[in-house]
Each structure stands twice: as structure tokens, then as C-alpha cells.
Design a protein around this motif. Structure first.
Motif, PDB file in Angstrom:
ATOM      1  N   THR A  30      28.868 -10.811  49.833  1.00  0.00           N
ATOM      2  CA  THR A  30      28.017  -9.625  49.733  1.00  0.00           C
ATOM      3  C   THR A  30      26.665  -9.969  49.117  1.00  0.00           C
ATOM      4  OG1 THR A  30      29.976  -8.243  49.491  1.00  0.00           O
ATOM      5  CG2 THR A  30      27.881  -7.283  48.811  1.00  0.00           C
ATOM      6  N   ILE A  31      26.669 -10.798  48.090  1.00  0.00           N
ATOM      7  CA  ILE A  31      25.410 -11.218  47.455  1.00  0.00           C
ATOM      8  C   ILE A  31      24.549 -11.993  48.441  1.00  0.00           C
ATOM      9  CG2 ILE A  31      24.438 -12.724  45.681  1.00  0.00           C
ATOM     10  CD1 ILE A  31      26.811 -11.890  43.887  1.00  0.00           C
ATOM     11  N   ILE A  32      25.146 -12.885  49.211  1.00  0.00           N
ATOM     12  CA  ILE A  32      24.394 -13.660  50.211  1.00  0.00           C
ATOM     13  C   ILE A  32      23.823 -12.737  51.278  1.00  0.00           C
ATOM     14  CG2 ILE A  32      24.635 -15.381  52.043  1.00  0.00           C
ATOM     15  CD1 ILE A  32      26.711 -16.792  50.224  1.00  0.00           C
ATOM     16  N   THR A  33      24.625 -11.791  51.741  1.00  0.00           N
ATOM     17  CA  THR A  33      24.167 -10.849  52.757  1.00  0.00           C
ATOM     18  C   THR A  33      23.030  -9.987  52.232  1.00  0.00           C
ATOM     19  OG1 THR A  33      26.380 -10.793  53.704  1.00  0.00           O
ATOM     20  CG2 THR A  33      24.894  -9.010  54.318  1.00  0.00           C
ATOM     21  N   MET A  34      23.145  -9.533  50.998  1.00  0.00           N
ATOM     22  CA  MET A  34      22.087  -8.696  50.420  1.00  0.00           C
ATOM     23  C   MET A  34      20.779  -9.468  50.276  1.00  0.00           C
ATOM     24  SD  MET A  34      23.228  -5.723  50.194  1.00  0.00           S
ATOM     25  CE  MET A  34      22.019  -4.924  49.197  1.00  0.00           C
ATOM     26  N   LYS A  36      19.776 -11.856  52.273  1.00  0.00           N
ATOM     27  CA  LYS A  36      19.229 -11.943  53.632  1.00  0.00           C
ATOM     28  C   LYS A  36      18.596 -10.614  54.042  1.00  0.00           C
ATOM     29  CE  LYS A  36      22.341 -15.515  55.356  1.00  0.00           C
ATOM     30  NZ  LYS A  36      23.427 -15.826  56.309  1.00  0.00           N
ATOM     31  N   VAL A  37      19.254  -9.518  53.725  1.00  0.00           N
ATOM     32  CA  VAL A  37      18.714  -8.196  54.048  1.00  0.00           C
ATOM     33  C   VAL A  37      17.406  -7.969  53.304  1.00  0.00           C
ATOM     34  CG1 VAL A  37      19.134  -5.718  53.741  1.00  0.00           C
ATOM     35  CG2 VAL A  37      20.921  -7.167  54.671  1.00  0.00           C
ATOM     36  N   GLU A  38      17.332  -8.405  52.058  1.00  0.00           N
ATOM     37  CA  GLU A  38      16.098  -8.245  51.283  1.00  0.00           C
ATOM     38  C   GLU A  38      14.942  -9.019  51.913  1.00  0.00           C
ATOM     39  OE1 GLU A  38      14.529  -8.923  46.710  1.00  0.00           O
ATOM     40  OE2 GLU A  38      16.625  -9.260  47.207  1.00  0.00           O
ATOM     41  N   LYS A  39      15.227 -10.221  52.423  1.00  0.00           N
ATOM     42  CA  LYS A  39      14.182 -10.999  53.100  1.00  0.00           C
ATOM     43  C   LYS A  39      13.686 -10.276  54.353  1.00  0.00           C
ATOM     44  CE  LYS A  39      15.727 -15.534  51.543  1.00  0.00           C
ATOM     45  NZ  LYS A  39      16.335 -16.810  51.942  1.00  0.00           N
ATOM     46  N   VAL A  40      14.605  -9.696  55.124  1.00  0.00           N
ATOM     47  CA  VAL A  40      14.227  -8.974  56.339  1.00  0.00           C
ATOM     48  C   VAL A  40      13.394  -7.746  55.985  1.00  0.00           C
ATOM     49  CG1 VAL A  40      15.139  -7.622  58.262  1.00  0.00           C
ATOM     50  CG2 VAL A  40      16.161  -9.823  57.703  1.00  0.00           C
ATOM     51  N   VAL A  41      13.795  -7.020  54.958  1.00  0.00           N
ATOM     52  CA  VAL A  41      13.053  -5.820  54.548  1.00  0.00           C
ATOM     53  C   VAL A  41      11.655  -6.198  54.065  1.00  0.00           C
ATOM     54  CG1 VAL A  41      12.978  -3.979  52.826  1.00  0.00           C
ATOM     55  CG2 VAL A  41      15.084  -4.436  54.059  1.00  0.00           C
ATOM     56  N   ASP A  42      11.534  -7.283  53.328  1.00  0.00           N
ATOM     57  CA  ASP A  42      10.211  -7.727  52.882  1.00  0.00           C
ATOM     58  C   ASP A  42       9.330  -8.098  54.064  1.00  0.00           C
ATOM     59  OD1 ASP A  42      10.815  -7.323  50.232  1.00  0.00           O
ATOM     60  OD2 ASP A  42      11.395  -9.419  49.857  1.00  0.00           O
ATOM     61  N   ASN A  43       9.906  -8.758  55.065  1.00  0.00           N
ATOM     62  CA  ASN A  43       9.152  -9.143  56.256  1.00  0.00           C
ATOM     63  C   ASN A  43       8.670  -7.908  57.013  1.00  0.00           C
ATOM     64  OD1 ASN A  43       8.023 -10.614  58.303  1.00  0.00           O
ATOM     65  ND2 ASN A  43       9.958 -11.224  59.229  1.00  0.00           N
ATOM     66  N   VAL A  44       9.534  -6.933  57.177  1.00  0.00           N
ATOM     67  CA  VAL A  44       9.164  -5.699  57.873  1.00  0.00           C
ATOM     68  C   VAL A  44       8.085  -4.957  57.077  1.00  0.00           C
ATOM     69  CG1 VAL A  44      10.016  -3.420  58.557  1.00  0.00           C
ATOM     70  CG2 VAL A  44      11.335  -5.461  59.099  1.00  0.00           C
ATOM     71  N   ASN A  45       8.213  -4.939  55.767  1.00  0.00           N
ATOM     72  CA  ASN A  45       7.233  -4.264  54.921  1.00  0.00           C
ATOM     73  C   ASN A  45       5.852  -4.907  55.060  1.00  0.00           C
ATOM     74  OD1 ASN A  45       6.281  -2.434  53.088  1.00  0.00           O
ATOM     75  ND2 ASN A  45       6.942  -3.592  51.307  1.00  0.00           N
ATOM     76  N   GLU A  46       5.786  -6.223  55.117  1.00  0.00           N
ATOM     77  CA  GLU A  46       4.506  -6.913  55.300  1.00  0.00           C
ATOM     78  C   GLU A  46       3.885  -6.551  56.652  1.00  0.00           C
ATOM     79  OE1 GLU A  46       5.133 -11.087  54.869  1.00  0.00           O
ATOM     80  OE2 GLU A  46       5.747 -10.912  52.764  1.00  0.00           O
ATOM     81  N   LYS A  47       4.701  -6.485  57.682  1.00  0.00           N
ATOM     82  CA  LYS A  47       4.177  -6.153  59.010  1.00  0.00           C
ATOM     83  C   LYS A  47       3.679  -4.716  59.067  1.00  0.00           C
ATOM     84  CE  LYS A  47       6.800  -9.625  61.453  1.00  0.00           C
ATOM     85  NZ  LYS A  47       7.829  -9.935  62.423  1.00  0.00           N
ATOM     86  N   VAL A  48       4.371  -3.804  58.419  1.00  0.00           N
ATOM     87  CA  VAL A  48       3.937  -2.407  58.399  1.00  0.00           C
ATOM     88  C   VAL A  48       2.631  -2.273  57.616  1.00  0.00           C
ATOM     89  CG1 VAL A  48       4.518  -0.126  57.496  1.00  0.00           C
ATOM     90  CG2 VAL A  48       6.202  -1.412  58.777  1.00  0.00           C
ATOM     91  N   GLU A  49       2.509  -2.987  56.503  1.00  0.00           N
ATOM     92  CA  GLU A  49       1.273  -2.934  55.719  1.00  0.00           C
ATOM     93  C   GLU A  49       0.091  -3.492  56.504  1.00  0.00           C
ATOM     94  OE1 GLU A  49       1.985  -4.817  51.983  1.00  0.00           O
ATOM     95  OE2 GLU A  49       3.255  -3.203  51.258  1.00  0.00           O
ATOM     96  N   SER A  50       0.339  -4.460  57.384  1.00  0.00           N
ATOM     97  CA  SER A  50      -0.751  -5.004  58.194  1.00  0.00           C
ATOM     98  C   SER A  50      -1.230  -3.975  59.222  1.00  0.00           C
ATOM     99  CB  SER A  50      -0.322  -6.290  58.889  1.00  0.00           C
ATOM    100  OG  SER A  50       0.647  -6.013  59.880  1.00  0.00           O
ATOM    101  N   LEU A  51      -0.381  -3.012  59.573  1.00  0.00           N
ATOM    102  CA  LEU A  51      -0.765  -1.980  60.539  1.00  0.00           C
ATOM    103  C   LEU A  51      -1.436  -0.776  59.889  1.00  0.00           C
ATOM    104  CD1 LEU A  51       2.397  -1.995  62.812  1.00  0.00           C
ATOM    105  CD2 LEU A  51       0.177  -2.982  63.331  1.00  0.00           C
ATOM    106  N   ASN A  52      -1.476  -0.711  58.574  1.00  0.00           N
ATOM    107  CA  ASN A  52      -2.059   0.437  57.883  1.00  0.00           C
ATOM    108  C   ASN A  52      -3.527   0.658  58.261  1.00  0.00           C
ATOM    109  OD1 ASN A  52       0.205   1.312  56.581  1.00  0.00           O
ATOM    110  ND2 ASN A  52      -0.227   0.257  54.666  1.00  0.00           N
TER     111      ASN A  52
END
Length: 99
Positions: A30-34, A36-52
Motif C-alpha cells: 500500500t505504501i509503494i502504491t501510494m 506511485k499515485v502521488e507521483k502521478v498526481v504531481d505530474n498531472v498537477n504540473e500539466k494543469v498548471e502549465s495550462l492556466n
């Protein structure tokens, strides 16, 4: 009877140890999965901020277009309103003169 008194606690302890091991393994996965999920969320957040910036440009242009259309509608309604008021005033004068 003595056999059961010595055998059942041993079985319970073995099952508890197995349950503890399974719980530890699930916790680690669960810790390993979380992470990985945190890395994906950070990546998506960076892409959304670039579209602002694009979204702010679109918002600015839609505001200007809405303001322009509001002005056009106001001017058109004022022109039609003046035309109809003149006709009503002329009709009102004619009716007043007839009485």
C-alpha cells in the motif's frame, strides 16, 4: 483433552503470525502504491498548471466578447425603443386631438 490444550494455542499462534505477516506485506504494498499515485498526481498537477495561462487568455477573450455583445444588444434595443416610442407619441397626439 491435554492434547487439545497444547495443540489449539499452537495453531492460534501460527495463524496469528501468518495474519501479521500478511498485514505487513499488504501495508508495504500500500505504501509503494501510494507513492506511485502521488507521483502521478504531481505530474498531472504540473500539466494543469502549465495550462492556466491558456485558460486565462480564453477567459479574457470571452469576457471581452460578452461585453461587446452586451453593448450591441443595448444599442439595438435603445434604437428600437426610440422608434416605437415616437410612433406611440404620434398616435397619442392624434388621439388627444380627436377628443
Amino acid at each position: 483433552m491435554e492434547f487439545w490444550l497444547s495443540f489449539l494455542p499452537l495453531v492460534i499462534y501460527i495463524l496469528l503470525i501468518a495474519l501479521l505477516i500478511v498485514g505487513i506485506i499488504l501495508g508495504i504494498k500500500t505504501i509503494i502504491t501510494m507513492s506511485k499515485v502521488e507521483k502521478v498526481v504531481d505530474n498531472v498537477n504540473e500539466k494543469v498548471e502549465s495550462l492556466n495561462s491558456i485558460f486565462s487568455i480564453i477567459d479574457f477573450t470571452t469576457d471581452k466578447i460578452a461585453g461587446l455583445t452586451d453593448r450591441v444588444v443595448d444599442i439595438a434595443s435603445n434604437l428600437f425603443g426610440k422608434l416605437f416610442r415616437r410612433k406611440e407619441l404620434k398616435k397619442g397626439k392624434n388621439n388627444y386631438e380627436e377628443e
